[in-house]
Every structure is written in structure tokens, then in C-alpha cells.
Design a protein around this motif. Structure first.
Motif, PDB file in Angstrom:
ATOM      1  N   MET A   1      54.916  91.224  97.939  1.00  0.00           N
ATOM      2  CA  MET A   1      55.953  92.160  98.381  1.00  0.00           C
ATOM      3  C   MET A   1      57.199  91.364  98.756  1.00  0.00           C
ATOM      4  O   MET A   1      57.170  90.537  99.654  1.00  0.00           O
ATOM      5  N   ARG A   2      58.294  91.631  98.032  1.00  0.00           N
ATOM      6  CA  ARG A   2      59.535  90.872  98.218  1.00  0.00           C
ATOM      7  C   ARG A   2      60.609  91.772  98.819  1.00  0.00           C
ATOM      8  O   ARG A   2      60.929  92.826  98.277  1.00  0.00           O
ATOM      9  N   LEU A   3      61.172  91.340  99.947  1.00  0.00           N
ATOM     10  CA  LEU A   3      62.192  92.108 100.660  1.00  0.00           C
ATOM     11  C   LEU A   3      63.530  91.394 100.599  1.00  0.00           C
ATOM     12  O   LEU A   3      63.612  90.192 100.865  1.00  0.00           O
ATOM     13  N   PHE A   4      64.569  92.137 100.232  1.00  0.00           N
ATOM     14  CA  PHE A   4      65.943  91.630 100.282  1.00  0.00           C
ATOM     15  C   PHE A   4      66.695  92.385 101.371  1.00  0.00           C
ATOM     16  O   PHE A   4      66.680  93.620 101.413  1.00  0.00           O
ATOM     17  N   VAL A   5      67.338  91.635 102.263  1.00  0.00           N
ATOM     18  CA  VAL A   5      68.213  92.217 103.275  1.00  0.00           C
ATOM     19  C   VAL A   5      69.639  91.935 102.831  1.00  0.00           C
ATOM     20  O   VAL A   5      70.077  90.778 102.825  1.00  0.00           O
ATOM     21  N   GLN A   6      70.363  92.981 102.431  1.00  0.00           N
ATOM     22  CA  GLN A   6      71.727  92.766 101.948  1.00  0.00           C
ATOM     23  C   GLN A   6      72.732  93.135 103.035  1.00  0.00           C
ATOM     24  O   GLN A   6      72.582  94.120 103.749  1.00  0.00           O
ATOM     25  N   LEU A  16      78.870  87.614 111.771  1.00  0.00           N
ATOM     26  CA  LEU A  16      77.770  87.338 110.839  1.00  0.00           C
ATOM     27  C   LEU A  16      76.688  86.441 111.451  1.00  0.00           C
ATOM     28  O   LEU A  16      75.497  86.683 111.216  1.00  0.00           O
ATOM     29  N   PRO A  17      77.038  85.400 112.231  1.00  0.00           N
ATOM     30  CA  PRO A  17      75.970  84.595 112.860  1.00  0.00           C
ATOM     31  C   PRO A  17      75.038  85.422 113.737  1.00  0.00           C
ATOM     32  O   PRO A  17      73.829  85.156 113.780  1.00  0.00           O
ATOM     33  N   LEU A  18      75.573  86.430 114.430  1.00  0.00           N
ATOM     34  CA  LEU A  18      74.735  87.287 115.264  1.00  0.00           C
ATOM     35  C   LEU A  18      73.763  88.087 114.407  1.00  0.00           C
ATOM     36  O   LEU A  18      72.603  88.287 114.782  1.00  0.00           O
ATOM     37  N   VAL A  19      74.255  88.542 113.268  1.00  0.00           N
ATOM     38  CA  VAL A  19      73.401  89.321 112.355  1.00  0.00           C
ATOM     39  C   VAL A  19      72.282  88.448 111.803  1.00  0.00           C
ATOM     40  O   VAL A  19      71.096  88.810 111.836  1.00  0.00           O
ATOM     41  N   LEU A  20      72.645  87.273 111.289  1.00  0.00           N
ATOM     42  CA  LEU A  20      71.668  86.399 110.644  1.00  0.00           C
ATOM     43  C   LEU A  20      70.631  85.884 111.639  1.00  0.00           C
ATOM     44  O   LEU A  20      69.455  85.703 111.296  1.00  0.00           O
ATOM     45  N   ALA A  21      71.043  85.669 112.883  1.00  0.00           N
ATOM     46  CA  ALA A  21      70.122  85.112 113.876  1.00  0.00           C
ATOM     47  C   ALA A  21      69.015  86.079 114.248  1.00  0.00           C
ATOM     48  O   ALA A  21      67.939  85.657 114.693  1.00  0.00           O
ATOM     49  N   THR A  22      69.241  87.385 114.085  1.00  0.00           N
ATOM     50  CA  THR A  22      68.260  88.379 114.534  1.00  0.00           C
ATOM     51  C   THR A  22      67.468  89.007 113.393  1.00  0.00           C
ATOM     52  O   THR A  22      66.634  89.875 113.646  1.00  0.00           O
ATOM     53  N   ILE A  23      67.703  88.598 112.163  1.00  0.00           N
ATOM     54  CA  ILE A  23      66.903  89.107 111.048  1.00  0.00           C
ATOM     55  C   ILE A  23      65.522  88.469 111.100  1.00  0.00           C
ATOM     56  O   ILE A  23      65.410  87.246 111.201  1.00  0.00           O
ATOM     57  N   PRO A  24      64.467  89.261 111.063  1.00  0.00           N
ATOM     58  CA  PRO A  24      63.108  88.697 111.162  1.00  0.00           C
ATOM     59  C   PRO A  24      62.817  87.695 110.049  1.00  0.00           C
ATOM     60  O   PRO A  24      63.240  87.877 108.904  1.00  0.00           O
ATOM     61  N   LYS A  25      62.108  86.640 110.401  1.00  0.00           N
ATOM     62  CA  LYS A  25      61.689  85.644 109.411  1.00  0.00           C
ATOM     63  C   LYS A  25      60.362  86.014 108.769  1.00  0.00           C
ATOM     64  O   LYS A  25      60.068  85.592 107.652  1.00  0.00           O
ATOM     65  N   GLY A  29      52.922  92.438 105.979  1.00  0.00           N
ATOM     66  CA  GLY A  29      52.918  93.172 104.724  1.00  0.00           C
ATOM     67  C   GLY A  29      53.981  92.723 103.744  1.00  0.00           C
ATOM     68  O   GLY A  29      53.996  93.180 102.601  1.00  0.00           O
ATOM     69  N   VAL A  30      54.893  91.834 104.179  1.00  0.00           N
ATOM     70  CA  VAL A  30      55.964  91.328 103.318  1.00  0.00           C
ATOM     71  C   VAL A  30      55.721  89.847 103.063  1.00  0.00           C
ATOM     72  O   VAL A  30      55.559  89.067 104.011  1.00  0.00           O
ATOM     73  N   ASP A  31      55.697  89.456 101.796  1.00  0.00           N
ATOM     74  CA  ASP A  31      55.435  88.059 101.441  1.00  0.00           C
ATOM     75  C   ASP A  31      56.691  87.200 101.490  1.00  0.00           C
ATOM     76  O   ASP A  31      56.641  86.043 101.908  1.00  0.00           O
ATOM     77  N   GLU A  32      57.825  87.748 101.033  1.00  0.00           N
ATOM     78  CA  GLU A  32      59.071  86.983 100.982  1.00  0.00           C
ATOM     79  C   GLU A  32      60.208  87.810 101.572  1.00  0.00           C
ATOM     80  O   GLU A  32      60.313  89.005 101.305  1.00  0.00           O
ATOM     81  N   ILE A  33      61.045  87.161 102.375  1.00  0.00           N
ATOM     82  CA  ILE A  33      62.249  87.794 102.914  1.00  0.00           C
ATOM     83  C   ILE A  33      63.455  86.968 102.472  1.00  0.00           C
ATOM     84  O   ILE A  33      63.524  85.773 102.753  1.00  0.00           O
ATOM     85  N   HIS A  34      64.363  87.601 101.758  1.00  0.00           N
ATOM     86  CA  HIS A  34      65.568  86.934 101.283  1.00  0.00           C
ATOM     87  C   HIS A  34      66.795  87.654 101.838  1.00  0.00           C
ATOM     88  O   HIS A  34      66.812  88.889 101.935  1.00  0.00           O
ATOM     89  N   ILE A  35      67.803  86.888 102.193  1.00  0.00           N
ATOM     90  CA  ILE A  35      69.045  87.445 102.724  1.00  0.00           C
ATOM     91  C   ILE A  35      70.132  87.328 101.663  1.00  0.00           C
ATOM     92  O   ILE A  35      70.342  86.260 101.076  1.00  0.00           O
ATOM     93  N   LEU A  36      70.812  88.446 101.422  1.00  0.00           N
ATOM     94  CA  LEU A  36      71.876  88.514 100.425  1.00  0.00           C
ATOM     95  C   LEU A  36      73.173  88.920 101.116  1.00  0.00           C
ATOM     96  O   LEU A  36      73.233  89.949 101.789  1.00  0.00           O
ATOM     97  N   VAL A  37      74.202  88.101 100.963  1.00  0.00           N
ATOM     98  CA  VAL A  37      75.528  88.420 101.498  1.00  0.00           C
ATOM     99  C   VAL A  37      76.415  88.897 100.352  1.00  0.00           C
ATOM    100  O   VAL A  37      76.584  88.198  99.355  1.00  0.00           O
TER     101      VAL A  37
END
Length: 356
Positions: A1-6, A16-25, A29-37
């Protein structure tokens, strides 16, 4: 299960640093978490800050394209990289990113196709009483158009399943929020809400100048989407109103004729004739719009099939591989000139534009 947070961004280097710091690692149930700007033509250090904080996935807009285009291009990038779930949040840190785990749970459990974060707008301190009332009214209008029951239709904190994104198409130029709900409701996708609390306000909205502009553009988007899916309701209602408007003066003229004084009221015939023409035109528009709706349905069915082929597992990019390797394996995948993509910590907009 691959999750993208855009994260759509327009000059968000401060928040943006505040946003990125609080995104769960990690999320159960999710195998991969990727962040997209999605850089929507920023002129500050938004991209540099994102790179410094470890972001590797980017969509660059060579000029400001707006929220709807940013959402659409971000979704296309995520789907090209095999996303199973796409979460959309904002770069101004309005939403509590730590609640992303709760936002995706209904999708992981198979209970929903789309999950919307309910901001509980009546409890937001910096919202004026007028804005709170209009937020509630706007959600009611959207719920009527979409046949849904959502408390906060305007919230941009959302999670979409892969299947829902294949079926949805963003055509508006202002905001995707209302349009995607109306589409999802009429396509019988399952939509759920999760209550959240918002973070303190960091800046004024860049999407609109004032609430009245927001109301006007949102109303336009709602009406367009509603007519797209239910044109017969709109035009048959207009036909009925015009017909009533014709029947009243015609009836009046007949009564006056029976009384023998109709000669002084010929204007009733003129007005009634104009209303009758309006009714006939509305009926004609009903037929035409119904034919267009049939054609749109067939086109959307074809587009879904194309998306299934475009985003098939054997054609997607590996989100953990450098962009050059992906380009070598998938040289036929298109890259827009206005929306260029990059997956590499050192890639910049000029390099990827040259590639496009």
C-alpha cells in the motif's frame, strides 16, 4: 500500500517546515509514505526548503496555475508513481498533518473511496459569524447537488483512493473541492468525514481576495457541475416556470375576451408569447443537454479505461528510483510543459523543463 501526501505550495517557505515536520512517517496498513510538493510558480525558497527537509518528489509549474490545476497535476504524478491513496493537504499548515493516519483508515478498511477532514467550522475562532454561516450554507448546497451529507464540503484536507481518482475528472479552474464532491456523489462513490481541528491561522488565503469572490466562484463551480450531471432538472424547471409565466397572461386574455374587453390588453398576448418561447427553448436545451450528458458519460468511460492502462503497474514509475532511470524505462510517458515533474533531490525546474 503506497501513500502519497501532496502539498500544493505558492511561496510557503515559512510554513512548509511545520507541515513536513508533522506528517507521519509510519501508518498502520501503509507500506510506503511519499511526500510530493506541487510548486505552483513560487518565487521564494519553497522548493529549496523542501529539498533541505528531504522531499524528493516535485511537480513544478512554470507559472501560477491555481489550486485546481495543482491538484490535478499532483494526482497525475502520484498515480504515475503507483499511488494507492493520495492525501491532499495545504502548505500553509492549516490542517493537522498528524491526523493523516486517521484520514486514510476508512479507505484502508474498504469503507470509503474519499475521506474529507471536517474542520468543524463553527468552532474555528478566526472565522467570522458570517463566514461560518456561509460555510454551512455552501455545504448544504453541495450536499443537495451531490446527494451527500457532508458537514464541511469546502475542506481541502482529503484522502482519495486510487479507484476514485481514476473515475474523477477536474475541469474547473478555481478549486477542485466542490466539483469532486458533486462528481463523486453522482458517480455513487463512498464519501466519509473525519472530524479534525485546524491549526492557528498563519496567513490570508491566496485562493481568493475576499469571501464574496470565493462565494461567487464556488457558486459558479457548483452550478456548472450540477448542470453537468442533472441538466434535465435545471432546464425542465425553467421550462415549467416559463410555461406558468405564459399560461397566466394567456388565461387572463381569454377571460378578458369572454368579458368582451380583450382589445385593450393585447400586451398579455405579447408577454405570454415571450414566456412560451422561453419554455420551448428550455425544452430544446433539455434535449440537447441530455444528449451531451450521454456523450460525456461515454467519454468518461473511455477516459477511465485509458487511465487504467496509463497507470497500470507495469507502466508506473518507481518512486524510490532516480528520475533518469524512470525516464529510460518509460520514455513514452508524457511530461507537460506547464507542469514538469521531478523525482531527484538535486533536480531543478530548468533541468526538467529541458527534459520536457
Amino acid at each position: 500500500m503506497r501513500l502519497f501526501v501532496q502539498i500544493p505550495c505558492l511561496n510557503e517557505e515559512q510554513t512548509l517546515p511545520l507541515v513536513l515536520a508533522t506528517i507521519p512517517k509510519e501508518i498502520p496498513g501503509v507500506d510506503e509514505i511519499h511526500i510530493l510538493v506541487v510548486d505552483d510558480g513560487s518565487s521564494d525558497r519553497t522548493v529549496e526548503v523542501a529539498r533541505e527537509l528531504g522531499v524528493e518528489h516535485f511537480v513544478f509549474h512554470t507559472r501560477n496555475m491555481g489550486l485546481a490545476r495543482s491538484f490535478r497535476d499532483g494526482v497525475d504524478y502520484a498515480m504515475q508513481h503507483g499511488a494507492d491513496i493520495v492525501v491532499n493537504t495545504d502548505g500553509d499548515n492549516q490542517y493537522p498533518q498528524e491526523r493523516i493516519a486517521d484520514l486514510v483508515q476508512p479507505i484502508l478498511r474498504g469503507e470509503a473511496d474519499i475521506v474529507i477532514g471536517d474542520r468543524q467550522t463553527k468552532t474555528i475562532e478566526h472565522f467570522s459569524p458570517f463566514k461560518k454561516v456561509m460555510q454551512g450554507f455552501g455545504s448544504s448546497v453541495v450536499n443537495f447537488a451531490a446527494e451527500t451529507n457532508l458537514p464541511d464540503a469546502a475542506s481541502g484536507f482529503r484522502a482519495y483512493s486510487r479507484e476514485s481518482l481514476i473515475r474523477l475528472n477536474v475541469v474547473t479552474q478555481f478549486s477542485y473541492c466542490m466539483e469532486t464532491i458533486i462528481q463523486a456523489g453522482n458517480k455513487r462513490l463512498r464519501i466519509e468525514s473525519v472530524q479534525i481541528s485546524t491549526n492557528p491561522k498563519t496567513r490570508e488565503s491566496r485562493l481568493f481576495k475576499n469571501i464574496f469572490q470565493h462565494m461567487g466562484r464556488s457558486g459558479q463551480a457548483i452550478m456548472r457541475s450540477y448542470i453537468m450531471f442533472k441538466p434535465h432538472v435545471v432546464f425542465l424547471t425553467l421550462a415549467l416556470l416559463f410555461f406558468i409565466g405564459a399560461a397566466i397572461p394567456f388565461g387572463r386574455f381569454l377571460i378578458l375576451t369572454w368579458m368582451g374587453v380583450a382589445g385593450d390588453h393585447i400586451q398579455s398576448l405579447i408577454f405570454g408569447s415571450a414566456m412560451l418561447v422561453g419554455a420551448l427553448l428550455s425544452v430544446a436545451l433539455t434535449v440537447i443537454s441530455d444528449m451531451l450528458r450521454t456523450n460525456r458519460t461515454l467519454l468518461e468511460d473511455s477516459l477511465e479505461r485509458i487511465k487504467l492502462m496509463q497507470y497500470a503497474p507495469e507502466r508506473v514509475f518507481d518512486p524510490n528510483a532516480p528520475v533518469l532511470a524512470d525516464a529510460a524505462r518509460h520514455p513514452s510517458l508524457p511530461v507537460s510543459v506547464d507542469a514538469v515533474i521531478a523525482h531527484h533531490p538535486t533536480a531543478d525546474a530548468d533541468q526538467v523543463t529541458a527534459r520536457a
